[in-house]
Structures are given as C-alpha cells and as structure tokens.
Design a protein around this motif. Structure first.
Motif, mmCIF file in Angstrom:
data_model
loop_
_atom_site.group_PDB
_atom_site.id
_atom_site.type_symbol
_atom_site.label_atom_id
_atom_site.label_comp_id
_atom_site.label_asym_id
_atom_site.label_seq_id
_atom_site.Cartn_x
_atom_site.Cartn_y
_atom_site.Cartn_z
ATOM 1 N N LEU A 9 -26.105 14.326 23.926
ATOM 2 C CA LEU A 9 -25.808 14.782 22.678
ATOM 3 C C LEU A 9 -27.100 15.070 21.796
ATOM 4 C CD1 LEU A 9 -23.083 11.867 21.738
ATOM 5 C CD2 LEU A 9 -22.917 14.262 21.788
ATOM 6 N N ASP A 10 -28.308 14.654 22.107
ATOM 7 C CA ASP A 10 -29.497 14.896 21.650
ATOM 8 C C ASP A 10 -29.717 16.379 21.377
ATOM 9 O OD1 ASP A 10 -29.902 12.306 21.385
ATOM 10 O OD2 ASP A 10 -31.525 12.140 22.853
ATOM 11 N N ALA A 11 -29.299 17.173 22.126
ATOM 12 C CA ALA A 11 -29.445 18.541 22.338
ATOM 13 C C ALA A 11 -28.597 19.284 21.023
ATOM 14 C CB ALA A 11 -28.845 19.516 23.340
ATOM 15 N N VAL A 12 -27.806 18.793 20.356
ATOM 16 C CA VAL A 12 -27.115 18.949 19.219
ATOM 17 C C VAL A 12 -27.234 17.927 17.958
ATOM 18 C CG1 VAL A 12 -25.537 20.757 20.563
ATOM 19 C CG2 VAL A 12 -24.783 18.447 20.295
ATOM 20 N N HIS A 13 -27.808 16.983 18.310
ATOM 21 C CA HIS A 13 -28.009 16.033 17.148
ATOM 22 C C HIS A 13 -29.101 16.582 16.309
ATOM 23 C CE1 HIS A 13 -29.323 12.250 15.380
ATOM 24 N NE2 HIS A 13 -28.177 11.849 15.733
ATOM 25 N N LYS A 14 -28.920 16.537 14.834
ATOM 26 C CA LYS A 14 -29.800 17.253 13.887
ATOM 27 C C LYS A 14 -31.317 16.517 13.931
ATOM 28 C CE LYS A 14 -26.406 18.404 10.339
ATOM 29 N NZ LYS A 14 -25.797 18.182 9.105
ATOM 30 N N ALA A 15 -31.321 15.032 13.933
ATOM 31 C CA ALA A 15 -32.444 14.353 14.007
ATOM 32 C C ALA A 15 -33.257 14.404 15.159
ATOM 33 C CB ALA A 15 -32.578 12.957 13.539
ATOM 34 N N ARG A 16 -32.739 14.853 16.291
ATOM 35 C CA ARG A 16 -33.254 14.818 17.498
ATOM 36 C C ARG A 16 -33.521 16.072 18.328
ATOM 37 N NH1 ARG A 16 -29.304 9.999 19.158
ATOM 38 N NH2 ARG A 16 -30.034 8.540 17.769
ATOM 39 N N HIS A 17 -32.879 17.040 18.146
ATOM 40 C CA HIS A 17 -32.970 18.363 19.014
ATOM 41 C C HIS A 17 -34.291 19.094 18.971
ATOM 42 C CE1 HIS A 17 -31.691 21.647 15.781
ATOM 43 N NE2 HIS A 17 -32.196 20.696 15.351
ATOM 44 N N GLU A 18 -35.318 18.835 18.105
ATOM 45 C CA GLU A 18 -36.484 19.577 18.081
ATOM 46 C C GLU A 18 -37.486 18.471 18.699
ATOM 47 O OE1 GLU A 18 -37.621 20.287 14.013
ATOM 48 O OE2 GLU A 18 -35.934 21.967 13.779
ATOM 49 N N HIS A 19 -36.871 17.412 19.395
ATOM 50 C CA HIS A 19 -37.996 16.203 19.907
ATOM 51 C C HIS A 19 -37.672 15.897 21.324
ATOM 52 C CE1 HIS A 19 -39.460 16.054 15.564
ATOM 53 N NE2 HIS A 19 -38.127 15.725 15.213
ATOM 54 N N ILE A 20 -36.885 16.860 21.908
ATOM 55 C CA ILE A 20 -36.513 16.539 23.327
ATOM 56 C C ILE A 20 -37.710 16.472 24.284
ATOM 57 C CG2 ILE A 20 -35.121 17.334 25.286
ATOM 58 C CD1 ILE A 20 -33.629 16.669 22.923
ATOM 59 N N LYS A 21 -37.972 15.572 25.101
ATOM 60 C CA LYS A 21 -39.159 15.527 26.048
ATOM 61 C C LYS A 21 -38.669 15.581 27.407
ATOM 62 C CE LYS A 21 -41.861 12.467 22.937
ATOM 63 N NZ LYS A 21 -41.139 13.040 21.734
ATOM 64 N N LEU A 22 -39.552 15.759 28.237
ATOM 65 C CA LEU A 22 -39.400 15.908 29.643
ATOM 66 C C LEU A 22 -39.326 14.385 29.977
ATOM 67 C CD1 LEU A 22 -39.491 17.540 32.608
ATOM 68 C CD2 LEU A 22 -42.214 17.280 32.340
ATOM 69 N N ALA A 23 -38.478 14.113 30.893
ATOM 70 C CA ALA A 23 -38.380 12.577 31.523
ATOM 71 C C ALA A 23 -39.501 12.599 32.895
ATOM 72 C CB ALA A 23 -37.146 12.486 32.141
ATOM 73 N N THR A 24 -40.515 11.745 32.722
ATOM 74 C CA THR A 24 -41.605 11.472 33.592
ATOM 75 C C THR A 24 -41.383 10.259 34.656
ATOM 76 O OG1 THR A 24 -43.069 10.603 32.148
ATOM 77 C CG2 THR A 24 -43.260 12.774 32.409
ATOM 78 N N VAL A 25 -40.821 9.388 34.053
ATOM 79 C CA VAL A 25 -40.498 8.245 34.985
ATOM 80 C C VAL A 25 -39.354 8.463 35.866
ATOM 81 C CG1 VAL A 25 -40.034 5.903 34.708
ATOM 82 C CG2 VAL A 25 -41.434 6.516 32.946
ATOM 83 N N GLY A 26 -39.830 8.386 37.026
ATOM 84 C CA GLY A 26 -38.745 8.413 38.076
ATOM 85 C C GLY A 26 -38.293 9.906 38.553
ATOM 86 N N ASN A 27 -39.048 10.829 38.123
ATOM 87 C CA ASN A 27 -38.680 12.331 38.173
ATOM 88 C C ASN A 27 -39.406 12.684 39.332
ATOM 89 O OD1 ASN A 27 -38.336 14.996 38.038
ATOM 90 N ND2 ASN A 27 -38.479 14.987 35.723
ATOM 91 N N PRO A 28 -38.530 12.872 40.483
ATOM 92 C CA PRO A 28 -39.225 13.174 41.660
ATOM 93 C C PRO A 28 -39.727 14.617 41.704
ATOM 94 C CG PRO A 28 -36.719 13.193 42.078
ATOM 95 C CD PRO A 28 -37.165 12.538 40.441
ATOM 96 N N GLY A 29 -39.273 15.611 40.908
ATOM 97 C CA GLY A 29 -39.812 16.829 40.661
ATOM 98 C C GLY A 29 -41.064 16.671 40.294
ATOM 99 N N LEU A 30 -41.674 16.027 39.603
ATOM 100 C CA LEU A 30 -43.044 16.094 39.147
ATOM 101 C C LEU A 30 -43.864 15.473 40.131
ATOM 102 C CD1 LEU A 30 -42.504 14.644 35.374
ATOM 103 C CD2 LEU A 30 -42.997 17.043 36.187
ATOM 104 N N HIS A 31 -43.377 14.876 41.265
ATOM 105 C CA HIS A 31 -44.259 14.473 42.550
ATOM 106 C C HIS A 31 -45.363 13.447 41.848
ATOM 107 C CE1 HIS A 31 -42.321 17.172 44.770
ATOM 108 N NE2 HIS A 31 -42.760 18.311 43.793
ATOM 109 N N LEU A 32 -45.106 12.700 41.160
ATOM 110 C CA LEU A 32 -45.836 11.372 40.259
ATOM 111 C C LEU A 32 -45.179 10.254 40.723
ATOM 112 C CD1 LEU A 32 -46.040 12.578 36.586
ATOM 113 C CD2 LEU A 32 -47.992 12.633 38.380
ATOM 114 N N ALA A 33 -46.001 9.256 40.837
ATOM 115 C CA ALA A 33 -45.782 7.742 41.246
ATOM 116 C C ALA A 33 -44.852 7.298 39.769
ATOM 117 C CB ALA A 33 -46.879 6.852 41.541
ATOM 118 N N THR A 34 -43.790 6.669 39.994
ATOM 119 C CA THR A 34 -42.789 6.211 38.945
ATOM 120 C C THR A 34 -44.017 5.459 37.759
ATOM 121 O OG1 THR A 34 -41.039 5.994 40.205
ATOM 122 C CG2 THR A 34 -41.140 4.618 38.031
#
Length: 155
Positions: free
Chosen positions: A46-71
């Motif tokens: 819902l954040d993608a279409v929420h007036k107060a949030r849609h301009e502030h979407i972030k990349l999930a870095t915790v537990g994101n295996p695609g980033l190849h970072l330790a949690t």
C-alpha cells in the motif's frame, strides 16, 4: 502457438523498492503490449500508493540475499539510505522513473490501481490516504472478479 494473454492482475504486497518496482515494470510492459493490467496493493505494498509514503520507499537491506550483505550489516545505521540512494541513482541513469511518477504513468495508460480493503482496515487507513489514481478499495473477492480470465502475478 500459445494464446495471447489479454489480462494480468498483479498483487503488490511488499513496500520496498525491490518489492514495488517489479510489479510496476510488469504492469507497464503489459500495457505497452496492449494487455489489460490491474494492480492490487496489499499489506506494505500500500505504501506505493499512499500519499504520505510513496515518495519515501526504501530498499530493504536487512535479510535481503540479493545484496550479498550479512544480515547485521544491512541493519547498520545509514546502510538502507545509502543503498536506496545508489539504486535510485542507477535507475535514474536508466530512465526508470521514481515510484510516484511511474505509478501515475501506468494509471494514465488505463491500468487499474486498487487498494486491499482488509489491509486498509488493518492499518486504519481510508480513501483519503491514497493517491488519486487509486480507483477504489476492494475486497479480495472483488479482486478475483477483476482478475477473472487473466493471469495473476504475486510480487
């Protein structure tokens, strides 16, 4: 030769860059091919279409295996903001619009944007919380009616 797909319905359940962009790219591609497309935003999607949030979407870095970072590394202060800035910069270089612009562009092609009633109720939201392009707040049953005869994609 397989039958041509005439309709897709995409469920957007994640509120992060990597959760929202695939759905938008797929919906945009469908519309470019003349395929009817509906997006159903549920839970944190819902954040993608929420007036107060849609301009502030972030990349999930915790537990994101695609980033190849330790949690633990993904949870360090500033890591999410830095990775979000980097990815946003790269997308800008590739002419991929920011989420608010991309959503508006897709809606302008005739794609349907819908908010999940159960999630709206869960988070104590209302129609006034969403951007104007959201056609309505609908139940899962109503979503299935919209999706009937087409493909359903869960991102």
């Amino acid at each position: 030769m397989p039958d041509k797909i005439e309709k897709i319905s995409i469920i957007v359940s994640k509120g992060s860059l990597e959760g929202i962009y695939p759905a938008l790219i797929m919906a945009n591609g469908a519309r470019a091919e003349g395929i009817e497309a509906n997006l159903f935003f549920t839970f944190f999607g819902l954040d993608a279409v929420h007036k107060a949030r849609h301009e502030h979407i972030k990349l999930a870095t915790v537990g994101n295996p695609g980033l190849h970072l330790a949690t633990w590394a993904g949870g360090l202060p500033g890591v999410s903001a830095a990775m979000t800035r980097y990815l946003s910069h790269r997308m800008d270089e590739l002419d991929i619009p920011p989420i608010p612009e991309f959503v508006e562009m897709i809606a302008d092609t005739g794609a349907g944007l819908y908010a999940c009633k159960a999630s709206v109720d869960l988070f104590d939201l209302s129609e006034k919380d969403f951007i104007d392009q959201v056609r309505g707040i609908i139940t899962v049953g109503e979503f299935y009616e919209l999706a009937a005869g087409g493909q359903i994609i869960f991102t």
